[in-house]
Write a protein that holds these residues in place. Structure first.
Motif, mmCIF file in Angstrom:
data_model
loop_
_atom_site.group_PDB
_atom_site.id
_atom_site.type_symbol
_atom_site.label_atom_id
_atom_site.label_comp_id
_atom_site.label_asym_id
_atom_site.label_seq_id
_atom_site.Cartn_x
_atom_site.Cartn_y
_atom_site.Cartn_z
ATOM 1 N N PRO A 7 0.827 -1.215 0.000
ATOM 2 C CA PRO A 7 0.000 0.000 0.000
ATOM 3 C C PRO A 7 0.859 1.263 0.000
ATOM 4 N N ILE A 8 0.407 2.274 -0.744
ATOM 5 C CA ILE A 8 1.053 3.579 -0.744
ATOM 6 C C ILE A 8 -0.029 4.656 -0.728
ATOM 7 N N THR A 9 0.330 5.817 -0.232
ATOM 8 C CA THR A 9 -0.548 6.978 -0.236
ATOM 9 C C THR A 9 0.081 8.018 -1.142
ATOM 10 N N ILE A 10 -0.695 8.571 -2.062
ATOM 11 C CA ILE A 10 -0.185 9.547 -3.023
ATOM 12 C C ILE A 10 -0.888 10.880 -2.802
ATOM 13 N N LEU A 11 -0.101 11.947 -2.726
ATOM 14 C CA LEU A 11 -0.626 13.306 -2.636
ATOM 15 C C LEU A 11 -0.260 14.030 -3.916
ATOM 16 N N GLU A 12 -1.246 14.628 -4.555
ATOM 17 C CA GLU A 12 -0.977 15.363 -5.789
ATOM 18 C C GLU A 12 -1.936 16.534 -5.903
ATOM 19 N N GLY A 13 -1.638 17.420 -6.837
ATOM 20 C CA GLY A 13 -2.520 18.549 -7.078
ATOM 21 C C GLY A 13 -2.055 19.837 -6.432
ATOM 22 N N TYR A 14 -0.798 19.900 -5.953
ATOM 23 C CA TYR A 14 -0.288 21.130 -5.350
ATOM 24 C C TYR A 14 0.181 22.050 -6.465
ATOM 25 N N THR A 15 -0.280 23.304 -6.445
ATOM 26 C CA THR A 15 0.042 24.221 -7.538
ATOM 27 C C THR A 15 1.096 25.259 -7.143
ATOM 28 N N GLY A 16 1.661 25.148 -5.949
ATOM 29 C CA GLY A 16 2.681 26.089 -5.506
ATOM 30 C C GLY A 16 4.052 25.697 -6.021
ATOM 31 N N GLY B 34 8.770 6.023 5.237
ATOM 32 C CA GLY B 34 9.523 6.317 4.036
ATOM 33 C C GLY B 34 8.620 6.884 2.966
ATOM 34 N N GLY B 35 9.238 7.446 1.966
ATOM 35 C CA GLY B 35 8.478 8.002 0.864
ATOM 36 C C GLY B 35 9.389 8.728 -0.094
ATOM 37 N N SER B 36 8.792 9.329 -1.111
ATOM 38 C CA SER B 36 9.586 10.054 -2.089
ATOM 39 C C SER B 36 8.753 11.154 -2.716
ATOM 40 N N PHE B 37 9.441 11.983 -3.481
ATOM 41 C CA PHE B 37 8.798 13.061 -4.216
ATOM 42 C C PHE B 37 9.176 12.874 -5.683
ATOM 43 N N LYS B 38 8.194 12.552 -6.523
ATOM 44 C CA LYS B 38 8.445 12.331 -7.951
ATOM 45 C C LYS B 38 7.302 12.902 -8.770
ATOM 46 N N ASP B 39 7.638 13.534 -9.869
ATOM 47 C CA ASP B 39 6.643 14.020 -10.835
ATOM 48 C C ASP B 39 5.543 14.844 -10.166
ATOM 49 N N ASP B 40 5.922 15.760 -9.298
ATOM 50 C CA ASP B 40 4.978 16.620 -8.570
ATOM 51 C C ASP B 40 3.969 15.819 -7.759
ATOM 52 N N LYS B 41 4.399 14.681 -7.227
ATOM 53 C CA LYS B 41 3.569 13.854 -6.355
ATOM 54 C C LYS B 41 4.387 13.452 -5.148
ATOM 55 N N ILE B 42 3.727 13.416 -3.998
ATOM 56 C CA ILE B 42 4.357 12.880 -2.797
ATOM 57 C C ILE B 42 3.868 11.448 -2.651
ATOM 58 N N ILE B 43 4.801 10.509 -2.555
ATOM 59 C CA ILE B 43 4.460 9.100 -2.410
ATOM 60 C C ILE B 43 4.933 8.647 -1.032
ATOM 61 N N ILE B 44 3.982 8.246 -0.193
ATOM 62 C CA ILE B 44 4.263 7.812 1.173
ATOM 63 C C ILE B 44 4.013 6.312 1.261
ATOM 64 N N GLN B 45 4.957 5.573 1.854
ATOM 65 C CA GLN B 45 4.804 4.130 1.994
ATOM 66 C C GLN B 45 3.798 3.828 3.088
ATOM 67 N N GLY B 46 2.758 3.086 2.737
ATOM 68 C CA GLY B 46 1.733 2.704 3.710
ATOM 69 C C GLY B 46 0.448 3.487 3.513
ATOM 70 N N ASP B 47 -0.600 3.039 4.173
ATOM 71 C CA ASP B 47 -1.901 3.695 4.085
ATOM 72 C C ASP B 47 -2.059 4.648 5.267
ATOM 73 N N TYR B 48 -1.693 5.910 5.054
ATOM 74 C CA TYR B 48 -1.759 6.923 6.106
ATOM 75 C C TYR B 48 -2.679 8.069 5.705
ATOM 76 N N ARG B 49 -3.720 7.775 4.920
ATOM 77 C CA ARG B 49 -4.582 8.847 4.417
ATOM 78 C C ARG B 49 -5.178 9.697 5.517
ATOM 79 N N ASP B 50 -5.715 9.065 6.541
ATOM 80 C CA ASP B 50 -6.380 9.832 7.603
ATOM 81 C C ASP B 50 -5.403 10.731 8.346
#
Length: 108
Positions: free
Chosen positions: A46-55, A74-90
């Protein structure tokens, strides 16, 4: 004589560096559009992806670093997306809301 004093004796010309990391991340630009928070599975994990930041990209990288250190994951920043390892949406959505962002949950 502590370690700092010993180092000063060994390297008298050295000047102490001030931390370049911001102590307060309120400098990050808050946008009107919501940040998209998605959940996916890649290679069965599972991974959590954050996208849509326009700054600025640098602001988004700082936000990624802060989220990773706050959650100790752990996680990374690629292609204007933050990718976080695991399901941490809440937890991530709560962190972003506390900072003043609007967040939209997508999927599940």
């Amino acid at each position: 004589m502590d370690l700092k004093d010993q180092l000063k004796n060994l390297f008298p010309d050295h000047k102490e560096e001030v931390s370049s990391e911001p102590e307060n991340t309120s400098d990050i630009w808050i946008q009107d559009d919501p940040i998209i928070c998605k959940y996916e599975k890649r290679k069965g994990k599972p991974i959590t992806i954050l996208e849509g930041y326009t700054g600025a990209t640098e602001d988004f990288k700082l936000l990624a670093k802060e989220i990773k250190t706050t959650l100790s994951v752990g996680g990374s920043f690629k292609d204007d997306k933050i990718i976080i390892q695991g399901d941490y949406r809440d937890k991530i959505m709560q962190i972003l809301k506390d900072k003043g962002f609007s967040v939209k949950r997508v999927g599940g």
